[in-house]
Scaffold this active site. Structure first.
Site, PDB file in Angstrom:
ATOM      1  N   CYS A 168      62.015  54.373  34.127  1.00 25.53           N
ATOM      2  CA  CYS A 168      63.598  54.319  33.322  1.00 25.53           C
ATOM      3  C   CYS A 168      64.368  53.541  32.735  1.00 25.53           C
ATOM      4  CB  CYS A 168      64.099  54.247  35.129  1.00 25.53           C
ATOM      5  SG  CYS A 168      63.429  55.054  36.627  1.00 25.53           S
ATOM      6  N   HIS A 305      72.657  48.920  34.945  1.00 30.22           N
ATOM      7  CA  HIS A 305      71.732  49.787  35.465  1.00 30.22           C
ATOM      8  C   HIS A 305      71.852  50.638  37.004  1.00 30.22           C
ATOM      9  CE1 HIS A 305      67.720  51.910  35.377  1.00 30.22           C
ATOM     10  NE2 HIS A 305      66.939  51.051  36.489  1.00 30.22           N
ATOM     11  N   GLU A 316      70.202  43.280  39.527  1.00 28.51           N
ATOM     12  CA  GLU A 316      70.626  43.644  38.481  1.00 28.51           C
ATOM     13  C   GLU A 316      72.279  42.326  38.862  1.00 28.51           C
ATOM     14  OE1 GLU A 316      71.890  47.156  37.664  1.00 28.51           O
ATOM     15  OE2 GLU A 316      72.899  46.255  35.584  1.00 28.51           O
ATOM     16  N   LYS A 337      75.723  55.850  37.534  1.00 26.00           N
ATOM     17  CA  LYS A 337      74.902  56.962  38.471  1.00 26.00           C
ATOM     18  C   LYS A 337      75.222  57.623  39.637  1.00 26.00           C
ATOM     19  CE  LYS A 337      70.985  54.995  36.562  1.00 26.00           C
ATOM     20  NZ  LYS A 337      71.367  53.769  35.678  1.00 26.00           N
ATOM     21  N   HIS A 342      70.230  59.196  39.440  1.00 29.46           N
ATOM     22  CA  HIS A 342      69.165  58.305  38.340  1.00 29.46           C
ATOM     23  C   HIS A 342      68.803  59.147  37.508  1.00 29.46           C
ATOM     24  CE1 HIS A 342      66.891  55.430  36.487  1.00 29.46           C
ATOM     25  NE2 HIS A 342      66.274  54.342  37.357  1.00 29.46           N
ATOM     26  N   PHE A 401      60.708  51.082  36.555  1.00 29.99           N
ATOM     27  CA  PHE A 401      58.937  50.605  36.928  1.00 29.99           C
ATOM     28  C   PHE A 401      57.967  49.948  36.324  1.00 29.99           C
ATOM     29  CE2 PHE A 401      60.001  53.444  41.084  1.00 29.99           C
ATOM     30  CZ  PHE A 401      60.306  52.849  41.536  1.00 29.99           C
TER      31      PHE A 401
END
Lengths: 417, 83
Positions: A168, A305, A316, A337, A342, A401
């Site tokens: 991502c 994010h 975050e 999002k 996402h 990730f």
């Protein structure tokens, strides 16, 4: 001295549409692009899908875009990138009517699942017929760099072309890479951004079973970043392509300037393959601000994010506080999002595009479905209404990730669009 | 192999290799190759599909100059006769 890096072209193909005014209107009005999945029949398999929601791009937008370019559909992620790329290059005034003149411009594109659709189709043929089922065109279709290669070939861009794959964080890394090339004088112009076409039965299924997707049946409640009752994220597809250009080149061409990238920072958590680290993320934010030579107090917007997963949003928030200090009390933090899901490797690019729109309009888009802010997310969250942008400078966070973190600093360009 | 036997099998191969919205039931020996809209990538898949279906070996040079589906049928009939 480092050169200024301007945005002179932007092409968006998102679950909120492709027209910038329409995208912005839907953001401000709180109209989500998340809806029941239609890209394939979820009932056609031996076992059920747990989740059946996604943020999809209108198929007609893609088909019309390809037709106008005289191209056939090849692969979802590639098709999305091609159409967004055409919009970006056209807006930048780099292409008009074909045939196009070759230009020494690099093409650096981020993607998470790459040529997912082509890979899925090739596996289906392999399973049905064995090796003989694999067509000669399989290799040029399934290789991930088919995306950057086809952009390069179609638009006659003769600089380097490659894709960046870092889950991502992919498109933040790609844009950061292109930004550095222009800033350092290696390129006058760079084409960059991200694309994701992950809504095929296989990749959608893979994400179904990792436990981060929300199964809420109400589209407006599927993805609720920073809300105490958030249940997870939603998958989305889309592409955003940027034309980055040195100030000298843009000025020489008389290009319309959409905004500026002032800095970029990256880091790795080096801890867990899927679990995020606030410390690692904070390092990337600080490095981005250092790269832009700006203080936290100069920021007017943090485009987070904000995946709406349990792990991301608290981590975050902690990272933002660690990196920005007391300024975190007042700088509005929002996530896109809840609208576009996402979009994995395209999320950095699509959300940077939203950030550009916000900087141009002097407005921060809302967290439209934020009702009960999570008390563990100790940042100044934007509410369900848009608010004025106090300072024309923003950061766009992207975390993936694999522990990779990428943060862009974007600003309005004085006298820009 | 009879010509009449070749065309339906060829139709199946072309249909499977094409992403074009073509009414394949109208495919005839008079149909031009150009009208089928294959590009440099999908033509590879067509050649491969024909090789698998008819158990022949072809290279791009064999089919480059063919103008109609009928000429392709002739080529395949000749290959079958020679085998």
């Amino acid at each position: 001295m480092a050169r200024r890096v301007l945005i002179t072209g932007l092409g968006i193909l998102s679950p909120l549409g492709a027209d910038e005014d329409e995208v912005w209107r839907r953001l401000v009005d709180g109209e989500t692009g998340i809806a029941p999945l239609t890209s394939f029949d979820t009932e056609a398999f031996p076992s059920p899908y747990k989740v059946k929601m996604a943020a999809q791009v209108d198929d007609e937008l893609v088909a019309d875009g390809l037709q106008a370019m005289g191209r056939r559909s090849m692969d979802r992620a590639l098709d999305l990138a091609m159409v967004a790329g055409d919009r970006a290059l056209r807006q930048a005034g780099l292409i008009g009517d074909a045939p196009y003149e070759p230009r020494d411009v690099p093409t650096i594109i981020g993607t998470g699942t790459g040529s997912a659709q082509s890979i899925y189709e090739a596996f289906q043929r392999f399973t049905a017929k064995g090796p003989k089922g694999l067509l000669p065109s399989t290799v040029p279709r399934v290789m991930y760099n088919a995306i950057s290669a086809n952009l390069s070939m179609h638009f006659k861009l003769t600089g380097a072309n490659y894709v960046v794959i870092s889950a991502c964080t992919s498109s933040a890394n790609a844009i950061g890479d292109a930004f550095k090339r222009v800033r350092n004088g290696e390129a006058e112009i760079a084409v960059t951004g991200g694309t994701e076409g992950c809504l095929d039965p296989f990749f959608y299924g893979v994400w179904n079973n990792i436990g981060v997707l929300s199964s809420n049946p109400d589209p407006s409640l599927v993805c609720r970043p920073f809300d105490a009752e958030r249940e997870g994220t939603a998958l989305g597809e889309g592409a955003a392509i940027f034309v980055l250009e040195s100030e000298e080149s843009a000025s020489r061409r008389g290009a319309t300037v959409r905004g500026e990238i002032l800095g970029y920072g990256e880091s790795s958590d080096a801890s867990h393959i899927t679990g995020p680290s606030a410390e690692g993320q904070a390092v990337a934010i600080r490095r981005a601000l250092d790269s832009a030579a700006v203080e936290p107090s100069a920021l007017g917007y943090v485009n987070a994010h904000g995946t709406a997963t349990r792990a991301n949003d608290t981590t975050e928030s902690t990272a933002i506080r660690l990196a920005l200090g007391a300024a975190a009390d007042t700088i509005p933090v929002g996530s896109n999002k809840s609208y576009i899901g996402h979009t994995l490797g395209a999320s950095g690019a699509l959300e940077a595009a939203v950030t550009v729109l916000a900087l141009e309009r002097n407005e921060v888009p809302p967290n439209f479905n934020l009702r009960n802010p999570d008390p563990d997310c100790r940042v100044r969250l934007v509410g369900s209404e848009a608010e004025p942008l106090e300072r024309p400078l923003a950061i766009k966070n992207s975390f993936g990730f694999g522990g990779g973190n990428g943060v862009l600093v974007l600003g309005a360009y004085p006298g820009g669009a | 192999m009879e010509r009449t036997e070749i065309l339906p099998r060829l139709r199946g191969v072309l249909e499977e290799s094409s992403t074009q919205p073509i009414d394949w039931s109208r495919l005839s020996e008079e149909t031009t190759v150009e009208s089928l809209g294959f590009d440099s990538l999908s033509i590879l898949d067509v050649l491969y599909g024909i090789e698998q279906e008819f158990d022949v070996e072809l290279d791009a040079g064999d089919v480059m100059d063919l103008k109609t589906v009928g000429e392709l049928v002739t080529l395949l009939a000749e290959r079958a006769a020679a085998a």
